[in-house]
Write an enzyme that holds these catalytic residues in place. Structure first.
Site, mmCIF file in Angstrom:
data_model
loop_
_atom_site.group_PDB
_atom_site.id
_atom_site.type_symbol
_atom_site.label_atom_id
_atom_site.label_comp_id
_atom_site.label_asym_id
_atom_site.label_seq_id
_atom_site.Cartn_x
_atom_site.Cartn_y
_atom_site.Cartn_z
ATOM 1 N N GLU A 161 8.236 2.745 -2.108
ATOM 2 C CA GLU A 161 8.309 1.277 -2.138
ATOM 3 C C GLU A 161 9.735 0.713 -2.173
ATOM 4 O OE1 GLU A 161 5.683 0.095 -5.340
ATOM 5 O OE2 GLU A 161 4.059 1.312 -4.559
ATOM 6 N N GLU A 266 -3.038 6.216 -0.900
ATOM 7 C CA GLU A 266 -3.541 5.581 -2.129
ATOM 8 C C GLU A 266 -4.714 4.671 -1.780
ATOM 9 O OE1 GLU A 266 -0.377 3.744 -4.415
ATOM 10 O OE2 GLU A 266 0.999 5.403 -4.037
#
Ligand code: G3I
Length: 376
Positions: A161, A266
């Site tokens: 991220e 995810e």
């Protein structure tokens, strides 16, 4: 009419597969259901995130299902810096080591998560002032943690991220102290510390055009420096009814064109109201009855929506089975999903394939039936 046909296919597919596997001997609570890892064994790996209790062996029902259904696992929290490196000179490898042994015993490969992330950093790292000391923390963290698991884990989410939604670099402590070269540096150091391990960049919404462009820029920067990167993880925290299939397909094509493996790392499909997309844990919303519309059970119409979306996704994953190497669900069952607590605490969410009793939902059968249909 279209919906009725779809439901009939799902029902027939599920019935067929249940009957086929009925003779299988297993101690799982869902002994008579097909196994995702077997059904997709020639396509891609099937993973799950494991929480701390599951890794510590305190959740036998989850363990039975995990061993039956999954051949890869990602630790949800225990390899993040705040847990694994709580003080400057102290590392906490015990939970991670337990996970590695669990994986070895059950033929479950481990995707380690995550070396460099702005969130869940230990307090001492957040307090470091000088750029030189921060660089030392960064270097020691990567070489010690990746070095410890050298030869023991299959892959690492090296950087997590690092991007904003518009594709620019997130203003994280890593960017502030080290400049954008920290991304390449992290991969260079991880490759040196753990040469046989696959190395990935992982993010959410990086299937969206602007963020994807930023992600491609990062990947090209790493590659131009002659540093190894093996794959890109698209997290896949999406909303039922709003899964961006075209963007996902375009992303698989563009990331693969860079010579990278693509994985969905995810995956979960939220069914509750939310006014933004993504998985930025700093974003919160207030609770109210309207925000938690299904406290007791998921209405059938939403179950079917979830089943249709999961089916469409797996159809796409199968179309690109040469490029997609893994699909990991972010949690074992609905009750254990992080989405019960974020972005609104205390909600009842239903984003996965297994319900709170570890029973397969219609979405599970739709995924299995999608494979059946593709094989015919
Ligand atoms: O560690 C404390 C513990 O000491 C305390 O007793 C407990 C009480 O609530 O909280 C514990 O920390 C929680 C931690 O999970 C471990 O359970 C944090 O409050 C909670 O915020 C944290 O949430 C995790 C979140 O990352 C934090 O950033 C979720 O479980 C985890 O699923 C989520 O995972 C991230 C991926 O790593 C990266 N991509 C997005 C994804 C979803 O946010």
């Amino acid at each position: 009419m279209k919906q009725i046909n779809y439901l009939v296919i799902v029902f027939i597919g599920a019935t067929l597969l249940c009957n086929c596997s009925a003779g299988k001997k297993t101690t799982s609570p869902a002994a008579s259901i097909p196994s995702l890892k077997d059904v997709f064994k020639n396509d891609f790996a099937i993973g799950t995130a494991l929480n701390t209790a599951q890794i510590e062996g305190k959740d036998p029902k989850a363990a039975a299902l995990v061993e039956q259904q999954f051949n890869m696992a990602t630790p949800e929290n225990i390899m993040k810096a705040e847990v694994i490196h709580p003080e400057w000179n102290r590392y906490n490898f015990e939970p991670g080591d337990q996970l590695v042994s669990y994986g070895e015993k059950n033929k479950i490969r481990i995707n380690a998560h995550t070396l460099i992330w702005h969130s869940q950093l230990p307090a001492f790292a957040r307090q470091i002032q000088s750029a030189d000391s921060f660089r030392l923390f960064f270097q020691q963290h990567i070489s010690t943690v990746a070095g410890h698991y050298r030869g023991k884990v299959f892959s690492w989410d090296v950087v997590n991220e690092a991007l904003n939604e518009d594709g620019t670099m997130r203003k994280s402590v890593f960017l502030n102290k080290l400049g954008e070269g920290f991304v390449t540096e992290a991969f260079r150091m991880a490759a040196a510390a753990s040469p046989g391990t696959e190395l990935y960049y992982n993010d959410y919404n990086n299937e969206q055009p602007a963020k994807r462009a930023g992600c491609i820029r990062l990947i090209k920067m790493i590659q131009a420096a002659g540093v190894r990167i093996d794959g890109v993880g698209i997290q896949g925290h999406w909303h039922a009814g709003k899964v961006p299939l075209q963007d996902i397909e375009q992303s698989i094509i563009e990331y693969s064109a860079l010579g990278l493996k693509v994985m969905f790392t995810e995956l979960d499909l939220e069914v509750l109201p939310r006014d933004f997309q993504g998985a930025d844990v700093s974003q919160q919303m207030k609770n109210s009855p309207a925000m938690n519309p299904y406290p007791n059970a998921l209405p059938d119409s939403v179950q079917q929506l979830l089943a249709r979306d999961y089916s469409s996704l797996f159809k796409l994953f199968l179309k690109y089975r040469e490029n997609v190497t893994r699909v990991t669900f972010w949690g074992v069952n609905d009750g254990q999903s992080w989405l019960n607590g974020w972005p609104v605490p205390g909600r009842t969410n239903y984003p996965l394939l297994f319900d709170r009793e570890f029973k397969p939902k219609p979405a599970f059968y739709s995924v299995i039936a999608t494979k059946q249909a593709s094989a015919n």
